[in-house]
Scaffold this active site. Structure first.
Site, PDB file in Angstrom:
ATOM      1  N   CYS A 263      29.362  33.357   4.666  1.00 28.77           N
ATOM      2  CA  CYS A 263      29.056  32.736   3.384  1.00 28.77           C
ATOM      3  C   CYS A 263      27.905  33.521   2.766  1.00 28.77           C
ATOM      4  O   CYS A 263      26.823  33.601   3.361  1.00 28.77           O
ATOM      5  CB  CYS A 263      28.646  31.286   3.614  1.00 28.77           C
ATOM      6  SG  CYS A 263      27.953  30.496   2.150  1.00 28.77           S
ATOM      7  N   ASN A 264      28.141  34.115   1.615  1.00 29.56           N
ATOM      8  CA  ASN A 264      27.100  34.937   0.976  1.00 29.56           C
ATOM      9  C   ASN A 264      25.868  34.105   0.617  1.00 29.56           C
ATOM     10  O   ASN A 264      24.746  34.592   0.677  1.00 29.56           O
ATOM     11  CB  ASN A 264      27.652  35.577  -0.286  1.00 29.56           C
ATOM     12  CG  ASN A 264      28.745  36.577  -0.001  1.00 29.56           C
ATOM     13  OD1 ASN A 264      28.485  37.759   0.127  1.00 29.56           O
ATOM     14  ND2 ASN A 264      29.973  36.111   0.120  1.00 29.56           N
TER      15      ASN A 264
ATOM     16  N   SER B  37      30.353  26.921   3.992  1.00 30.76           N
ATOM     17  CA  SER B  37      30.231  25.571   3.436  1.00 30.76           C
ATOM     18  C   SER B  37      31.585  24.857   3.448  1.00 30.76           C
ATOM     19  O   SER B  37      31.651  23.643   3.287  1.00 30.76           O
ATOM     20  CB  SER B  37      29.730  25.662   1.998  1.00 30.76           C
ATOM     21  OG  SER B  37      30.675  26.383   1.218  1.00 30.76           O
TER      22      SER B  37
ATOM     23  N   CYS C 159      31.372  35.888  -2.990  1.00 34.60           N
ATOM     24  CA  CYS C 159      31.450  34.570  -2.350  1.00 34.60           C
ATOM     25  C   CYS C 159      32.729  34.612  -1.516  1.00 34.60           C
ATOM     26  O   CYS C 159      33.762  35.109  -1.995  1.00 34.60           O
ATOM     27  CB  CYS C 159      31.538  33.475  -3.408  1.00 34.60           C
ATOM     28  SG  CYS C 159      32.063  31.866  -2.782  1.00 34.60           S
ATOM     29  N   THR C 160      32.651  34.119  -0.294  1.00 32.89           N
ATOM     30  CA  THR C 160      33.806  34.282   0.603  1.00 32.89           C
ATOM     31  C   THR C 160      35.014  33.443   0.182  1.00 32.89           C
ATOM     32  O   THR C 160      36.114  33.649   0.692  1.00 32.89           O
ATOM     33  CB  THR C 160      33.419  33.959   2.061  1.00 32.89           C
ATOM     34  OG1 THR C 160      32.812  32.659   2.099  1.00 32.89           O
ATOM     35  CG2 THR C 160      32.458  34.993   2.596  1.00 32.89           C
ATOM     36  N   HIS C 161      34.809  32.508  -0.720  1.00 25.39           N
ATOM     37  CA  HIS C 161      35.962  31.768  -1.263  1.00 25.39           C
ATOM     38  C   HIS C 161      36.792  32.646  -2.227  1.00 25.39           C
ATOM     39  O   HIS C 161      37.988  32.423  -2.385  1.00 25.39           O
ATOM     40  CB  HIS C 161      35.499  30.540  -2.065  1.00 25.39           C
ATOM     41  CG  HIS C 161      35.074  29.377  -1.226  1.00 25.39           C
ATOM     42  ND1 HIS C 161      33.920  29.373  -0.489  1.00 25.39           N
ATOM     43  CD2 HIS C 161      35.657  28.160  -1.023  1.00 25.39           C
ATOM     44  CE1 HIS C 161      33.801  28.206   0.128  1.00 25.39           C
ATOM     45  NE2 HIS C 161      34.836  27.449  -0.183  1.00 25.39           N
TER      46      HIS C 161
HETATM   47  N1  DGL Z   1      31.568  30.603   0.411  1.00 25.04           N
HETATM   48  C1  DGL Z   1      30.212  30.559  -0.005  1.00 25.04           C
HETATM   49  C2  DGL Z   1      29.685  31.948  -0.354  1.00 25.04           C
HETATM   50  O1  DGL Z   1      30.185  32.930   0.154  1.00 25.04           O
HETATM   51  C3  DGL Z   1      29.696  29.579  -1.000  1.00 25.04           C
HETATM   52  C4  DGL Z   1      30.454  28.463  -1.559  1.00 25.04           C
HETATM   53  C5  DGL Z   1      29.561  27.296  -1.934  1.00 25.04           C
HETATM   54  O2  DGL Z   1      28.965  27.281  -3.004  1.00 25.04           O
HETATM   55  O3  DGL Z   1      29.435  26.434  -1.072  1.00 25.04           O
HETATM   56  O4  DGL Z   1      28.770  32.082  -1.112  1.00 25.04           O
END
Ligand code: DGL
Length: 244
Positions: A69-70, A7, A173-175
């Protein structure tokens, strides 16, 4: 070319691992800030958004797609049914806790959409160590995108303080791997788990099995943001450079 979807800039934590095992591939990174955050979307919205992203990367001649992205990965079964290309999807690394630290006090953090998903429920039930707390972190990915450390610290203190004493933290979450140091300020020296290393190995195995490895390129990375944000692009490349 390998297509990588998130995202926003969070998937950089997956790309970093991909580059370690597949340094000679070309990458096209798709940052979907038009639809960000994914974490507050419902499953039907995610199906459309992720399918569009995959289609975009297929049109650009990607040979494999990595859903970095999870949240987007929660609809991967639907996506695989629609597109005839290998699609690899990340998931919260709870199995790694089961394999390495079974019975340790564990906290799983992820977006609300990930935690509400059937895919996550199945994973949790399969590897449940009966000593795990699950915490949806609404708004956290947006704060990471914003990059304001003070706001991040305030958020984490308020959200995580009651979990002091956990040994393992699953970054679902990858962030979140981008803020390990901020998390440590609240929870101390915990052990982090995330799925990026595992995903990268799977991608390498698939490309090897299918004889699709690229050995001639030198790891060119292109970035596209659906909002055409040059600022996102700048942050993305600076993160990629500085991540270890
Ligand atoms: N990076 C995303 C993940 O791994 C999600 C971040 C978002 O909410 O857009 O879930």
């Amino acid at each position: 070319m390998i297509g990588v979807i998130d995202s926003g800039i969070g998937g950089v934590t997956v790309l970093r691992e991909l580059l370690k095992v597949l340094p000679k591939e070309e990458y096209l990174y798709y940052s979907d800030s038009v639809n960000s955050p994914y974490g507050d979307k419902d499953i039907e919205q995610l199906k459309v958004i992720v399918s569009d992203a995959v289609q975009y990367l297929i049109n650009k001649q990607c040979k494999i797609i990595v859903i970095a992205c999870n949240t987007a990965s929660t609809v991967v079964d639907y996506i695989r049914g629609k597109h005839d290309i290998p699609i690899v999807a990340i998931e919260p690394a709870y199995k790694m806790v089961y394999d390495n630290d079974y019975s340790e006090k564990t906290l799983i953090i992820a977006t609300k959409a990930t935690i509400d998903s059937q895919k996550f429920k199945n994973l949790y039930l399969k590897y449940n160590n009966h000593n795990t707390s699950i915490l949806p972190c609404v708004g956290l990915a947006e704060l990471i995108e914003e990059g304001n450390n003070q706001k991040l610290d305030d958020y984490l203190k308020q959200k995580l303080s009651k979990y002091k004493g956990v040994k393992c933290v699953v970054l679902g979450c990858t962030h979140y791997p981008l803020i390990k140091n901020n998390i440590k300020k609240v929870l101390g020296d915990v052990k982090f788990y995330d799925g990026s290393v595992g995903v990268s190995k799977v991608v390498k195995n698939i490309l090897t099995d299918k004889n699709l490895l690229n050995t001639s390129s030198d790891g060119k990375i292109s970035f596209i943001d659906t909002n055409k944000s040059l600022e996102r692009e700048k942050i993305f490349f600076s993160l990629l450079k500085n991540l270890k």
